[in-house]
Design a protein around this motif. Structure first.
Motif, PDB file in Angstrom:
ATOM      1  N   ARG A   4      -5.944 -10.062   2.563  1.00 21.00           N
ATOM      2  CA  ARG A   4      -4.959 -10.339   1.508  1.00 21.00           C
ATOM      3  C   ARG A   4      -4.498  -9.063   0.811  1.00 21.00           C
ATOM      4  O   ARG A   4      -3.340  -8.917   0.463  1.00 21.00           O
ATOM      5  CB  ARG A   4      -5.547 -11.301   0.482  1.00 21.00           C
ATOM      6  N   ALA A   5      -5.428  -8.105   0.610  1.00 22.77           N
ATOM      7  CA  ALA A   5      -5.085  -6.872  -0.127  1.00 22.77           C
ATOM      8  C   ALA A   5      -3.929  -6.133   0.532  1.00 22.77           C
ATOM      9  O   ALA A   5      -3.160  -5.437  -0.131  1.00 22.77           O
ATOM     10  CB  ALA A   5      -6.299  -5.954  -0.199  1.00 22.77           C
ATOM     11  N   LEU A   6      -3.786  -6.295   1.849  1.00 24.32           N
ATOM     12  CA  LEU A   6      -2.752  -5.523   2.552  1.00 24.32           C
ATOM     13  C   LEU A   6      -1.355  -6.077   2.316  1.00 24.32           C
ATOM     14  O   LEU A   6      -0.362  -5.387   2.541  1.00 24.32           O
ATOM     15  CB  LEU A   6      -3.058  -5.476   4.065  1.00 24.32           C
ATOM     16  N   ASN A  89      -6.415  14.019   2.841  1.00 22.75           N
ATOM     17  CA  ASN A  89      -6.051  12.594   2.872  1.00 22.75           C
ATOM     18  C   ASN A  89      -7.238  11.727   3.257  1.00 22.75           C
ATOM     19  O   ASN A  89      -7.492  10.692   2.654  1.00 22.75           O
ATOM     20  CB  ASN A  89      -5.004  12.354   3.978  1.00 22.75           C
ATOM     21  N   GLU A  90      -7.923  12.143   4.306  1.00 29.92           N
ATOM     22  CA  GLU A  90      -9.045  11.331   4.780  1.00 29.92           C
ATOM     23  C   GLU A  90     -10.126  11.248   3.706  1.00 29.92           C
ATOM     24  O   GLU A  90     -10.768  10.211   3.530  1.00 29.92           O
ATOM     25  CB  GLU A  90      -9.644  11.916   6.071  1.00 29.92           C
ATOM     26  N   LEU A  91     -10.288  12.342   2.968  1.00 30.79           N
ATOM     27  CA  LEU A  91     -11.338  12.341   1.945  1.00 30.79           C
ATOM     28  C   LEU A  91     -10.989  11.385   0.800  1.00 30.79           C
ATOM     29  O   LEU A  91     -11.870  10.748   0.227  1.00 30.79           O
ATOM     30  CB  LEU A  91     -11.585  13.773   1.453  1.00 30.79           C
ATOM     31  N   VAL A  92      -9.691  11.274   0.489  1.00 30.21           N
ATOM     32  CA  VAL A  92      -9.269  10.300  -0.541  1.00 30.21           C
ATOM     33  C   VAL A  92      -9.648   8.891  -0.081  1.00 30.21           C
ATOM     34  O   VAL A  92     -10.184   8.081  -0.848  1.00 30.21           O
ATOM     35  CB  VAL A  92      -7.743  10.399  -0.798  1.00 30.21           C
ATOM     36  N   ASN A  93      -9.403   8.625   1.171  1.00 28.58           N
ATOM     37  CA  ASN A  93      -9.731   7.310   1.719  1.00 28.58           C
ATOM     38  C   ASN A  93     -11.243   7.067   1.738  1.00 28.58           C
ATOM     39  O   ASN A  93     -11.717   5.974   1.409  1.00 28.58           O
ATOM     40  CB  ASN A  93      -9.184   7.235   3.151  1.00 28.58           C
ATOM     41  N   ILE A  94     -11.985   8.096   2.100  1.00 26.56           N
ATOM     42  CA  ILE A  94     -13.446   7.980   2.122  1.00 26.56           C
ATOM     43  C   ILE A  94     -13.967   7.694   0.716  1.00 26.56           C
ATOM     44  O   ILE A  94     -14.844   6.851   0.519  1.00 26.56           O
ATOM     45  CB  ILE A  94     -14.083   9.267   2.711  1.00 26.56           C
ATOM     46  N   VAL A  95     -13.413   8.370  -0.275  1.00 30.72           N
ATOM     47  CA  VAL A  95     -13.828   8.156  -1.670  1.00 30.72           C
ATOM     48  C   VAL A  95     -13.633   6.687  -2.040  1.00 30.72           C
ATOM     49  O   VAL A  95     -14.522   6.037  -2.599  1.00 30.72           O
ATOM     50  CB  VAL A  95     -13.014   9.070  -2.621  1.00 30.72           C
ATOM     51  N   ALA A  96     -12.456   6.152  -1.720  1.00 30.94           N
ATOM     52  CA  ALA A  96     -12.169   4.751  -2.084  1.00 30.94           C
ATOM     53  C   ALA A  96     -13.160   3.811  -1.390  1.00 30.94           C
ATOM     54  O   ALA A  96     -13.707   2.904  -2.017  1.00 30.94           O
ATOM     55  CB  ALA A  96     -10.735   4.396  -1.713  1.00 30.94           C
ATOM     56  N   HIS A  97     -13.395   4.053  -0.111  1.00 39.19           N
ATOM     57  CA  HIS A  97     -14.288   3.150   0.630  1.00 39.19           C
ATOM     58  C   HIS A  97     -15.745   3.289   0.204  1.00 39.19           C
ATOM     59  O   HIS A  97     -16.504   2.327   0.227  1.00 39.19           O
ATOM     60  CB  HIS A  97     -14.153   3.390   2.138  1.00 39.19           C
ATOM     61  N   ALA A  98     -16.135   4.491  -0.177  1.00 40.60           N
ATOM     62  CA  ALA A  98     -17.544   4.710  -0.517  1.00 40.60           C
ATOM     63  C   ALA A  98     -17.863   4.322  -1.955  1.00 40.60           C
ATOM     64  O   ALA A  98     -18.995   3.943  -2.251  1.00 40.60           O
ATOM     65  CB  ALA A  98     -17.908   6.175  -0.286  1.00 40.60           C
ATOM     66  N   ASP A 101     -15.867  -1.024  -5.341  1.00 45.51           N
ATOM     67  CA  ASP A 101     -16.022  -2.428  -4.959  1.00 45.51           C
ATOM     68  C   ASP A 101     -14.747  -3.156  -5.389  1.00 45.51           C
ATOM     69  O   ASP A 101     -14.028  -2.687  -6.274  1.00 45.51           O
ATOM     70  CB  ASP A 101     -17.228  -3.047  -5.697  1.00 45.51           C
ATOM     71  N   PRO A 102     -14.493  -4.327  -4.774  1.00 46.86           N
ATOM     72  CA  PRO A 102     -13.314  -5.096  -5.187  1.00 46.86           C
ATOM     73  C   PRO A 102     -13.319  -5.329  -6.703  1.00 46.86           C
ATOM     74  O   PRO A 102     -14.364  -5.645  -7.283  1.00 46.86           O
ATOM     75  CB  PRO A 102     -13.471  -6.413  -4.414  1.00 46.86           C
ATOM     76  N   GLY A 103     -12.154  -5.123  -7.330  1.00 46.54           N
ATOM     77  CA  GLY A 103     -12.033  -5.338  -8.774  1.00 46.54           C
ATOM     78  C   GLY A 103     -12.337  -4.112  -9.612  1.00 46.54           C
ATOM     79  O   GLY A 103     -12.001  -4.060 -10.799  1.00 46.54           O
ATOM     80  N   ASP A 104     -12.972  -3.104  -9.023  1.00 46.30           N
ATOM     81  CA  ASP A 104     -13.209  -1.856  -9.767  1.00 46.30           C
ATOM     82  C   ASP A 104     -11.868  -1.190 -10.094  1.00 46.30           C
ATOM     83  O   ASP A 104     -10.866  -1.411  -9.404  1.00 46.30           O
ATOM     84  CB  ASP A 104     -14.031  -0.865  -8.917  1.00 46.30           C
ATOM     85  N   LYS A 121      -6.006   0.437  -3.606  1.00 41.53           N
ATOM     86  CA  LYS A 121      -5.617  -0.959  -3.345  1.00 41.53           C
ATOM     87  C   LYS A 121      -6.160  -1.438  -1.995  1.00 41.53           C
ATOM     88  O   LYS A 121      -6.416  -2.619  -1.810  1.00 41.53           O
ATOM     89  CB  LYS A 121      -4.095  -1.096  -3.342  1.00 41.53           C
ATOM     90  N   SER A 122      -6.302  -0.517  -1.054  1.00 40.14           N
ATOM     91  CA  SER A 122      -6.735  -0.929   0.290  1.00 40.14           C
ATOM     92  C   SER A 122      -8.149  -1.498   0.292  1.00 40.14           C
ATOM     93  O   SER A 122      -8.543  -2.156   1.238  1.00 40.14           O
ATOM     94  CB  SER A 122      -6.625   0.234   1.280  1.00 40.14           C
ATOM     95  N   VAL A 123      -8.917  -1.228  -0.767  1.00 44.18           N
ATOM     96  CA  VAL A 123     -10.275  -1.801  -0.843  1.00 44.18           C
ATOM     97  C   VAL A 123     -10.361  -2.848  -1.957  1.00 44.18           C
ATOM     98  O   VAL A 123     -11.433  -3.091  -2.518  1.00 44.18           O
ATOM     99  CB  VAL A 123     -11.342  -0.691  -1.036  1.00 44.18           C
ATOM    100  N   ASP A 124      -9.222  -3.443  -2.295  1.00 47.77           N
ATOM    101  CA  ASP A 124      -9.154  -4.506  -3.314  1.00 47.77           C
ATOM    102  C   ASP A 124      -9.563  -4.025  -4.707  1.00 47.77           C
ATOM    103  O   ASP A 124      -9.997  -4.833  -5.536  1.00 47.77           O
ATOM    104  CB  ASP A 124     -10.022  -5.720  -2.933  1.00 47.77           C
ATOM    105  N   ALA A 125      -9.473  -2.722  -4.943  1.00 46.03           N
ATOM    106  CA  ALA A 125      -9.720  -2.206  -6.295  1.00 46.03           C
ATOM    107  C   ALA A 125      -8.356  -2.017  -6.973  1.00 46.03           C
ATOM    108  O   ALA A 125      -7.313  -2.241  -6.364  1.00 46.03           O
ATOM    109  CB  ALA A 125     -10.505  -0.910  -6.224  1.00 46.03           C
TER     110      ALA A 125
END
Ligand SMILES: Cc1ncc(COP(=O)(O)O)c(C=O)c1O
Length: 357
Positions: A4-6, A89-98, A101-104, A121-125
């Motif tokens: 849904r987040a996408l 760029n990849e590090l920004v993505n890694i930060v979000a994924h690591a 949590d959703p809603g943060d 947004k890609s991780v529902d935050a």
């Protein structure tokens, strides 16, 4: 089908390429001042080192300890304080994924580098986007937006797309007031271009365990297509990010190029000097044409134009000059223009003159 987040996400839009615009308008010569690349090209030492890489049939040593130590040494850090990325760029993505949590929530400026809200947004935050004040991060308002749900606090310094930076008092407030549980993500992609006195966040690593300082070789080192970024942080933070990093994300070519580029002081000095000259050329032209530009500490300007940004962008494209329209960067009425060589700057200035005539 996708998560849904996408549904509310659009892919990152890069600057148009020279080939694409040459084809679209039937042009034989196109100037790209759209993606804050180095108009001098690449570090020659990096190019030579890449050419000497052998054994592409073998996986590289994924630990990259020598390179990490080389990056860490100027700051009296160690390899444990460094993570490498396929571009920052990849590090920004890694930060979000690591770290999210959703809603943060993740507090950031607006406009700032468009990948931050996308990654969040890609991780529902939830990105909490705080408008700039006079083109500069509004640190008071950003700190006031921190809640119990805040996990990340992004600072882009110098800021893309405005080129502006924080002052010393802003930094002191962040260090004093940002709660301990919030990770401070400082993106200094353009720091090598900044005027003195430079606030180098990595020099302040000891002040905050929970801080990540992002850097890239895509800008002053001229290695955008090689894809090499890196970040400094506390050892525990780096260890968390390492859990998400894909193995072999940095190629042997990128590692060899990066290692050599770090010692290419001559190329960096020439690149900075060219940028300073271009900055003077463009800022005096903007002043003569009555166009406001924020004071830049990077290799680009955010300049105000008396028409819709997309209209100016399209008109410049037809003249063979690619810039970025502020319409796509939450910066309506402005163009983001990379500082080029003296010839490129002159072509841009004369295109702007005919546009405004
Ligand atoms: C502020 C900022 N951070 C990061 C990047 C991405 O750099 P990289 O090419 O290392 O992924 C850019 C690229 O434009 C940028 O402007």
């Amino acid at each position: 089908m996708s998560r849904r987040a996408l549904a509310c996400l659009a892919p990152y839009v890069p600057g148009a390429s020279i080939d694409e615009i040459a084809k679209r308008y039937g042009l034989s010569h196109v100037i790209k001042l759209a993606s804050n690349e180095n108009p001098l090209g690449s570090s020659p030492l990096a190019l030579a080192a890449i050419g000497n890489v052998a054994s592409l049939h073998l996986y590289a040593d994924d630990a990259h300890i020598t390179l990490k130590n080389q990056l860490a040494a100027p700051y009296e850090l160690t390899a444990q304080n460094v993570i490498l990325g396929h571009g920052s760029n990849e590090l920004v993505n890694i930060v979000a994924h690591a770290l999210l949590d959703p809603g943060d929530e993740a507090v950031m400026a607006m406009p700032t580098f468009s990948l931050y809200p996308l990654a969040v947004k890609s991780v529902d935050a939830v990105p909490i986007e705080i408008p700039l004040r006079d083109g500069v991060h509004d640190i008071d308002a950003m700190l006031a937006a921190v809640t119990a749900k805040t996990r990340l606090f992004f600072v882009c310094d110098p800021n893309n797309p405005t080129g502006t930076r924080l002052d010393a008092a802003d930094w002191e407030r962040i260090f004093a007031e940002l709660p301990e549980q919030v990770t401070l993500v400082v993106d200094q992609a353009y720091i090598e271009y900044a005027d003195a006195p430079v606030f180098d966040a990595a020099m302040h690593s000891a002040r905050r365990e929970n801080m990540l300082v992002l850097r890239t070789m895509s800008k002053i080192y001229g290695l955008a297509a090689l894809r090499f970024g890196y970040a400094y942080g506390g050892a525990a933070l780096i260890a968390s990010l390492e859990k998400i990093r894909l193995p072999f994300n940095v190629s042997a070519l990128a590692a060899a190029g990066a290692k050599a580029a770090l010692s290419d002081v001559d190329f960096i000095a020439r690149s900075r000097a060219l940028n300073e000259r271009g900055k003077a050329e463009l800022s005096s032209a903007f002043a003569r044409l009555g166009l406001h530009a924020y004071p830049t500490h990077a290799n680009f300007f955010a300049v105000k134009i008396p028409m819709a940004a997309n209209t100016a962008y399209e008109a410049l494209l037809r003249q063979g000059i690619i810039v970025r329209s502020g319409d796509g960067l939450h910066m309506p009425g402005r163009l983001r223009i990379t500082i080029g060589t003296t010839e490129q700057n002159a072509a841009l200035i004369s295109a702007l003159e005919s546009l405004l005539a």
